[in-house]
Every structure is written in C-alpha cells, then in structure tokens.
Design a protein around this motif. Structure first.
Motif, PDB file in Angstrom:
ATOM      1  N   SER A  80       2.330  -2.771  -0.397  1.00  0.00           N
ATOM      2  CA  SER A  80       2.440  -2.950  -1.962  1.00  0.00           C
ATOM      3  C   SER A  80       3.516  -2.254  -2.417  1.00  0.00           C
ATOM      4  O   SER A  80       3.897  -2.545  -3.601  1.00  0.00           O
ATOM      5  CB  SER A  80       1.306  -3.091  -2.694  1.00  0.00           C
ATOM      6  OG  SER A  80       0.746  -1.614  -2.571  1.00  0.00           O
ATOM      7  N   ASP A 111      -3.682   0.053   5.403  1.00  0.00           N
ATOM      8  CA  ASP A 111      -4.253   0.306   4.034  1.00  0.00           C
ATOM      9  C   ASP A 111      -4.915  -1.152   3.618  1.00  0.00           C
ATOM     10  O   ASP A 111      -4.230  -2.072   3.420  1.00  0.00           O
ATOM     11  CB  ASP A 111      -3.475   1.128   3.156  1.00  0.00           C
ATOM     12  CG  ASP A 111      -3.966   1.445   1.983  1.00  0.00           C
ATOM     13  OD1 ASP A 111      -5.120   1.606   1.984  1.00  0.00           O
ATOM     14  OD2 ASP A 111      -3.260   1.293   0.876  1.00  0.00           O
ATOM     15  N   TYR A 113      -7.988  -0.762   1.260  1.00  0.00           N
ATOM     16  CA  TYR A 113      -8.593  -0.795   0.075  1.00  0.00           C
ATOM     17  C   TYR A 113      -7.636  -0.066  -0.944  1.00  0.00           C
ATOM     18  O   TYR A 113      -7.835  -0.339  -2.380  1.00  0.00           O
ATOM     19  CB  TYR A 113      -9.966   0.061   0.042  1.00  0.00           C
ATOM     20  CG  TYR A 113     -10.941  -0.862   0.892  1.00  0.00           C
ATOM     21  CD1 TYR A 113     -11.366  -1.993   0.274  1.00  0.00           C
ATOM     22  CD2 TYR A 113     -11.493  -0.364   2.210  1.00  0.00           C
ATOM     23  CE1 TYR A 113     -12.370  -2.590   1.007  1.00  0.00           C
ATOM     24  CE2 TYR A 113     -12.389  -1.015   2.762  1.00  0.00           C
ATOM     25  CZ  TYR A 113     -12.996  -2.285   2.096  1.00  0.00           C
ATOM     26  OH  TYR A 113     -13.938  -2.819   2.890  1.00  0.00           O
ATOM     27  N   GLY A 114      -6.740   0.394  -0.817  1.00  0.00           N
ATOM     28  CA  GLY A 114      -5.744   1.127  -1.832  1.00  0.00           C
ATOM     29  C   GLY A 114      -6.680   2.122  -2.797  1.00  0.00           C
ATOM     30  O   GLY A 114      -7.325   3.020  -2.106  1.00  0.00           O
ATOM     31  N   THR A 131     -12.851  -6.058  -3.260  1.00  0.00           N
ATOM     32  CA  THR A 131     -11.590  -5.072  -3.241  1.00  0.00           C
ATOM     33  C   THR A 131     -10.835  -5.149  -1.864  1.00  0.00           C
ATOM     34  O   THR A 131      -9.744  -4.355  -1.856  1.00  0.00           O
ATOM     35  CB  THR A 131     -11.997  -3.625  -3.177  1.00  0.00           C
ATOM     36  OG1 THR A 131     -13.082  -3.414  -2.427  1.00  0.00           O
ATOM     37  CG2 THR A 131     -12.895  -3.378  -4.595  1.00  0.00           C
ATOM     38  N   CYS A 132     -11.169  -5.925  -1.058  1.00  0.00           N
ATOM     39  CA  CYS A 132     -10.332  -6.174   0.164  1.00  0.00           C
ATOM     40  C   CYS A 132      -9.322  -7.402   0.114  1.00  0.00           C
ATOM     41  O   CYS A 132      -9.081  -7.956   1.188  1.00  0.00           O
ATOM     42  CB  CYS A 132     -11.053  -5.913   1.408  1.00  0.00           C
ATOM     43  SG  CYS A 132     -12.231  -7.423   1.427  1.00  0.00           S
ATOM     44  N   GLN A 182      -0.512  -6.722   1.722  1.00  0.00           N
ATOM     45  CA  GLN A 182      -1.435  -5.736   1.336  1.00  0.00           C
ATOM     46  C   GLN A 182      -1.648  -5.552  -0.243  1.00  0.00           C
ATOM     47  O   GLN A 182      -0.631  -5.564  -0.772  1.00  0.00           O
ATOM     48  CB  GLN A 182      -1.414  -4.360   2.086  1.00  0.00           C
ATOM     49  CG  GLN A 182      -1.067  -4.463   3.478  1.00  0.00           C
ATOM     50  CD  GLN A 182      -0.544  -3.095   3.884  1.00  0.00           C
ATOM     51  OE1 GLN A 182       0.469  -3.134   4.546  1.00  0.00           O
ATOM     52  NE2 GLN A 182      -1.290  -1.973   3.641  1.00  0.00           N
ATOM     53  N   LEU A 183      -2.666  -5.649  -0.582  1.00  0.00           N
ATOM     54  CA  LEU A 183      -2.937  -5.307  -1.902  1.00  0.00           C
ATOM     55  C   LEU A 183      -2.341  -5.920  -3.021  1.00  0.00           C
ATOM     56  O   LEU A 183      -1.430  -5.430  -3.675  1.00  0.00           O
ATOM     57  CB  LEU A 183      -2.650  -3.812  -2.017  1.00  0.00           C
ATOM     58  CG  LEU A 183      -3.586  -2.523  -1.291  1.00  0.00           C
ATOM     59  CD1 LEU A 183      -3.078  -1.329  -1.482  1.00  0.00           C
ATOM     60  CD2 LEU A 183      -5.040  -2.858  -1.967  1.00  0.00           C
ATOM     61  N   GLU A 185      -2.837  -7.335  -5.758  1.00  0.00           N
ATOM     62  CA  GLU A 185      -2.844  -7.097  -7.274  1.00  0.00           C
ATOM     63  C   GLU A 185      -1.955  -6.126  -7.547  1.00  0.00           C
ATOM     64  O   GLU A 185      -1.905  -5.771  -8.719  1.00  0.00           O
ATOM     65  CB  GLU A 185      -4.202  -6.908  -7.325  1.00  0.00           C
ATOM     66  CG  GLU A 185      -4.866  -8.243  -7.488  1.00  0.00           C
ATOM     67  CD  GLU A 185      -6.545  -7.982  -8.268  1.00  0.00           C
ATOM     68  OE1 GLU A 185      -7.066  -7.021  -7.919  1.00  0.00           O
ATOM     69  OE2 GLU A 185      -6.988  -8.834  -8.850  1.00  0.00           O
ATOM     70  N   TRP A 186      -1.730  -4.963  -6.565  1.00  0.00           N
ATOM     71  CA  TRP A 186      -1.039  -3.787  -6.891  1.00  0.00           C
ATOM     72  C   TRP A 186       0.289  -4.108  -6.500  1.00  0.00           C
ATOM     73  O   TRP A 186       1.252  -2.993  -6.614  1.00  0.00           O
ATOM     74  CB  TRP A 186      -1.843  -2.663  -6.206  1.00  0.00           C
ATOM     75  CG  TRP A 186      -3.240  -2.553  -6.915  1.00  0.00           C
ATOM     76  CD1 TRP A 186      -4.059  -3.047  -6.029  1.00  0.00           C
ATOM     77  CD2 TRP A 186      -3.669  -1.730  -7.728  1.00  0.00           C
ATOM     78  NE1 TRP A 186      -5.405  -2.856  -6.923  1.00  0.00           N
ATOM     79  CE2 TRP A 186      -4.840  -1.688  -7.915  1.00  0.00           C
ATOM     80  CE3 TRP A 186      -2.980  -0.781  -8.868  1.00  0.00           C
ATOM     81  CZ2 TRP A 186      -5.740  -1.120  -8.777  1.00  0.00           C
ATOM     82  CZ3 TRP A 186      -3.683  -0.101  -9.549  1.00  0.00           C
ATOM     83  CH2 TRP A 186      -4.982  -0.543  -9.752  1.00  0.00           C
TER      84      TRP A 186
END
Length: 203
Positions: A80, A111, A113-114, A131-132, A182-183, A185-186
């Motif tokens: 991310s 990674d 879950y961040g 959260t995953c 990955q992630l 949302e972030w």
C-alpha cells in the motif's frame, strides 16, 4: 500514475514497464549413453571358471527425462506504500493451489493486517473482523466465490475486494497468476496494471 513492473524472477522494472508473468522454464536431465561395442568380463564362477562376454549395445538416441515442476500459482503482492524511488513495492511469491489466501500471505511473510497486526485487533481468520481485506487485481477466476461472511462484511466495498481468510486460491493442480493489492483501504497511491507478453523466465 506509474505502471506496475516486476520483470524476470522478481526484479522490479521501471515505472514505464508492465507487469509480466510466466512460468520458469522447465529443465530436462539427459541420461548418459555410450553406443558401440563393449567387452564385459565377469567374476569367477562357482566351479572355478571365468566368464567373458562380448556384447553390442545398439545405437539409439538417448531418451530425455523431463522433470516437470509441480503445479503452482504465481502471486504478485503490491504494498500500500511506494518504494523511496516512487515505484510500487511488489513482492513475488508462488504457492500450491487449494490454500486460503490468508495462509499463503502469512506463510510467505506478506503484510496482511497492517495496523491491525496485533492479535487483539483481528479475529485470526474467523471472518468476523474484516481486517484482512485485499483487492484482487488479476486472477479472480482462480478464487472461490464470495462466502456469506464476505457478502455481509463487504457489501459496501468494490466487487473485487475479498477477505483473505475466506478466499481459497485454486485447487492443488491449478496454475495461473494472481495479483493482489494489499491493504486497499490504506493505499496511498494509484498504479496501472497491464498484461504483458510473457518472457522466457519468471519468478
């Protein structure tokens, strides 16, 4: 907006290149063979005599034994955050199909879950905390359909978002490529994914 570009065997290419995946080339092992006439002398027989024989091995082409790689699925995991030079941080991995995406990511040190990595901040694969979340950029045809838990937790999210703990990737005999953001949302940047022409080598 740069283009995602790891090329052969995990090297990260320039921002103007595209993401290319292939299977690593197969190798073959050829068994040694000597055509021609050979004289073979045996050991002493029980009666005290010796044996000797002359034989001709017929000339023929050696047969190559090809050792095929077991079926695997290639993965590109896109972080991310960008690398210091502004290009996407891409980690290439491979795994046997039939496993949950969560397990593949954790087993290969990706990674997942961040900021929720601490045990009390996630449900450890129960499908209840969401959260995953990952974004499936390529390879959705290798994944199982969304589960009921995913439909509940991701009802307001894009259709290509999945819960890694609920996502099974292929079957034991599956081959292919999956690209995962990955992630999502972030994610602090945008990048462009394009399919390229396969080269001779890959991860």
């Amino acid at each position: 907006m740069g283009a995602l570009g790891p090329n052969t065997c995990g090297n990260l290419a320039s921002p103007s290149t595209v993401l290319v995946f292939n299977r690593c080339s197969q190798f073959s092992h050829q068994l040694p063979f000597r055509p021609g006439t050979q004289r073979v002398r045996g050991n002493e027989l029980h009666g005290g005599g010796k044996i000797s024989a002359v034989g001709t091995i017929p000339e023929k082409q050696p047969e190559a034994v090809t050792l095929e790689e077991p079926p695997t699925i290639g993965f590109a995991f896109v972080s991310s955050v960008l690398l210091p030079d502004g290009t996407p941080d891409v980690q290439l991995r491979s795994a046997t199909g039939g496993q949950k995406l969560r397990d593949i990511m954790l087993d290969t040190n990706i990674d997942l879950y961040g900021p929720y990595a601490r045990p009390l901040l996630n449900c450890a694969g129960g499908g209840t905390c969401a959260t995953c979340m990952v974004e499936v950029v390529e390879g959705k045809e290798l994944l199982n359909p969304r589960t009921e838990k995913e439909k509940e937790k991701l009802r307001k999210k894009p259709k290509n978002w999945r819960l890694a703990c609920q996502t099974v990737v292929g079957k034991p005999d599956s081959r292919g490529t999956v690209v995962i953001q990955q992630l999502p949302e972030w994610k602090a940047h945008e990048w462009k994914y394009q399919k390229g022409i396969p080269a001779e080598e890959d991860f």
